[in-house]
Scaffold this active site. Sequence first.
Site, PDB file in Angstrom:
ATOM      1  N   ARG A 143       0.817  -1.235   0.000  1.00  0.00           N
ATOM      2  CA  ARG A 143       0.000   0.000   0.000  1.00  0.00           C
ATOM      3  C   ARG A 143       0.848   1.283   0.000  1.00  0.00           C
ATOM      4  O   ARG A 143       0.397   2.325   0.498  1.00  0.00           O
ATOM      5  CB  ARG A 143      -0.950   0.047   1.208  1.00  0.00           C
TER       6      ARG A 143
ATOM      7  N   SER B 256     -11.163  -0.754   3.201  1.00  0.00           N
ATOM      8  CA  SER B 256     -10.383  -0.881   4.445  1.00  0.00           C
ATOM      9  C   SER B 256     -10.062   0.516   4.970  1.00  0.00           C
ATOM     10  O   SER B 256      -9.510   1.327   4.232  1.00  0.00           O
ATOM     11  CB  SER B 256      -9.059  -1.580   4.181  1.00  0.00           C
TER      12      SER B 256
ATOM     13  N   GLU C 238      -5.617   3.987   6.326  1.00  0.00           N
ATOM     14  CA  GLU C 238      -5.249   3.924   4.908  1.00  0.00           C
ATOM     15  C   GLU C 238      -5.924   5.100   4.189  1.00  0.00           C
ATOM     16  O   GLU C 238      -5.456   5.587   3.166  1.00  0.00           O
ATOM     17  CB  GLU C 238      -5.736   2.591   4.308  1.00  0.00           C
TER      18      GLU C 238
HETATM   19  N1  EPU Z   1     -10.968 -10.967  10.209  1.00  0.00           N
HETATM   20  C1  EPU Z   1     -11.512 -10.827  11.474  1.00  0.00           C
HETATM   21  N2  EPU Z   1     -12.604 -10.006  11.625  1.00  0.00           N
HETATM   22  C2  EPU Z   1     -13.164  -9.343  10.575  1.00  0.00           C
HETATM   23  C3  EPU Z   1     -12.613  -9.503   9.282  1.00  0.00           C
HETATM   24  C4  EPU Z   1     -11.502 -10.313   9.119  1.00  0.00           C
HETATM   25  O1  EPU Z   1     -11.030 -11.415  12.450  1.00  0.00           O
HETATM   26  O2  EPU Z   1     -14.130  -8.621  10.811  1.00  0.00           O
HETATM   27  C5  EPU Z   1      -9.783 -11.825  10.016  1.00  0.00           C
HETATM   28  C6  EPU Z   1     -10.045 -12.894   8.968  1.00  0.00           C
HETATM   29  O3  EPU Z   1     -10.551 -14.050   9.561  1.00  0.00           O
HETATM   30  C7  EPU Z   1      -8.683 -13.118   8.362  1.00  0.00           C
HETATM   31  C8  EPU Z   1      -7.982 -11.780   8.533  1.00  0.00           C
HETATM   32  O4  EPU Z   1      -8.753 -11.027   9.447  1.00  0.00           O
HETATM   33  O5  EPU Z   1      -7.961 -14.072   9.088  1.00  0.00           O
HETATM   34  C9  EPU Z   1      -7.784 -11.047   7.209  1.00  0.00           C
HETATM   35  O6  EPU Z   1      -9.047 -10.714   6.649  1.00  0.00           O
HETATM   36  P1  EPU Z   1      -9.257 -10.500   5.057  1.00  0.00           P
HETATM   37  O7  EPU Z   1      -8.862 -11.703   4.326  1.00  0.00           O
HETATM   38  O8  EPU Z   1     -10.652 -10.002   4.856  1.00  0.00           O
HETATM   39  O9  EPU Z   1      -8.180  -9.418   4.649  1.00  0.00           O
HETATM   40  P2  EPU Z   1      -7.732  -8.023   5.282  1.00  0.00           P
HETATM   41  O10 EPU Z   1      -6.283  -8.142   5.606  1.00  0.00           O
HETATM   42  O11 EPU Z   1      -8.646  -7.613   6.389  1.00  0.00           O
HETATM   43  C10 EPU Z   1      -6.924  -7.042   2.994  1.00  0.00           C
HETATM   44  C11 EPU Z   1      -7.085  -5.773   2.210  1.00  0.00           C
HETATM   45  C12 EPU Z   1      -8.450  -5.742   1.514  1.00  0.00           C
HETATM   46  C13 EPU Z   1      -8.542  -6.962   0.594  1.00  0.00           C
HETATM   47  C14 EPU Z   1      -8.356  -8.235   1.449  1.00  0.00           C
HETATM   48  C15 EPU Z   1      -8.318  -9.480   0.594  1.00  0.00           C
HETATM   49  C16 EPU Z   1      -5.750  -4.116   3.384  1.00  0.00           C
HETATM   50  C17 EPU Z   1      -5.743  -2.856   4.194  1.00  0.00           C
HETATM   51  N3  EPU Z   1      -6.956  -4.623   3.082  1.00  0.00           N
HETATM   52  O12 EPU Z   1      -7.909  -7.017   4.041  1.00  0.00           O
HETATM   53  O13 EPU Z   1      -8.473  -4.577   0.711  1.00  0.00           O
HETATM   54  O14 EPU Z   1      -9.797  -7.009  -0.064  1.00  0.00           O
HETATM   55  O15 EPU Z   1      -7.084  -8.162   2.146  1.00  0.00           O
HETATM   56  O16 EPU Z   1      -7.156  -9.524  -0.138  1.00  0.00           O
HETATM   57  O17 EPU Z   1      -4.691  -4.616   3.047  1.00  0.00           O
HETATM   58  C18 EPU Z   1      -9.161  -2.287   0.675  1.00  0.00           C
HETATM   59  O18 EPU Z   1      -7.968  -1.999   0.626  1.00  0.00           O
HETATM   60  O19 EPU Z   1     -10.048  -1.422   0.690  1.00  0.00           O
HETATM   61  C19 EPU Z   1      -9.543  -3.705   0.793  1.00  0.00           C
HETATM   62  C20 EPU Z   1     -10.802  -4.076   0.947  1.00  0.00           C
END
Ligand code: EPU
Length: 335
Positions: free
Chosen positions: A165, A235, A331
């Site tokens: 990012r 995010s 972000e």
């Molecule tokens: N999780 C929780 N609670 C929640 C949501 C998620 O405990 O409410 C846990 C999930 O179980 C998982 C972990 O958090 O183990 C990661 O969750 P997720 O796969 O949804 O990914 P993220 O790291 O939260 C990032 C990006 C998203 C992108 C997803 C999928 C960033 C800041 N965000 O989210 O990007 O869609 O990975 O690749 O890196 C965005 O930038 O706007 C965005 C949506």
Amino acid sequence: MVNIKENISLKPYHTFHINVRANYFAEYDTVEELKSLLTLPLLKDNRYLHIGGGSNLLFTKDFEGVIIHSRMKEINLLSEDDKSVLINVQSGMVWDDFVSYCVSKGWGGVENMSHIPGEVGASAVQNVGAYGVEAKDVIHSVQVLDVKTFDEHTFTNAECHYSYRKSIFKEALKGLYIITSVTFRLQKEPVFRLDYGNLISQTGENPTLATVREAVINIRRLKLPDPEEIGSAGSFFINPIVDEESYKVLKTEYSQMPSYPLQGGKIKLSAAWLIDHAGWHGKSIGGASVYPKQCLVIVNNNNATAGDVTALAEAIRKSVYEKYRVDITPEVNYI
Ligand code: EPU
């Protein structure tokens, strides 16, 4: 033609859909028009902000100045061989229209990044990413206009200093250039990346670009709000990166905490998990809430003011720090 409107609501131009106004809103269709726009007395006398799809912005008050937006949307094939294509995409192209076009042409590399809101120019600033792939993996080079000299330059991928990012356009060179187009290298024989989350369980044994795109869209629909229906900026926070020592201390106490090792020994943590397990699931301040299906997202679900959003974000940041001693940073850009 350069189009300048006065005193307009920014509600449709940013995905949080908060009702703030700008003194002026200017759009252009060519790089020459952008140059002439930048030389106008209006631009010399006022501050200005170049926006893309407004999917990463939080306007905290009315914008006293000029908002600039690109209407350039061309895609041009620069070269191709048996294995790959090199295509140039102008900054104002909607990112997901570009992904859809590549999938329809059979060009692989961006399908995992389906349905990310925003426009192509901003993708190269933000290094957008999803499901194990980042824009930097497919960006060949970035074409820019120097806002002082009006010279046009090309930055190679390496010169953009990409990391999670981040890019040089957000850091050392912030505000010095406007991105006019991005050149991507895409593959005719796609290498599928299905190892993130449950993507593989959705695509089956023989994925195609179209089935991967469909699977990503389905997952995103389940987890993330549609910005047309509920205002948000995706995010709200960036996943924090910690050193091994801090990670070990946390992991001993919170064995279920997800973590992703990075090159160089640092560890990326899940901000969503930290926020969720600090008790923020579904909580609200005023009209702003933590989205219950993905705690990393703050939504405007009830005529939120920017103050509601910033108060909620700050309360979350503070409580995550108090509980885990981990600092999460937005972000989203506060304007
Ligand atoms: N999780 C929780 N609670 C929640 C949501 C998620 O405990 O409410 C846990 C999930 O179980 C998982 C972990 O958090 O183990 C990661 O969750 P997720 O796969 O949804 O990914 P993220 O790291 O939260 C990032 C990006 C998203 C992108 C997803 C999928 C960033 C800041 N965000 O989210 O990007 O869609 O990975 O690749 O890196 C965005 O930038 O706007 C965005 C949506």
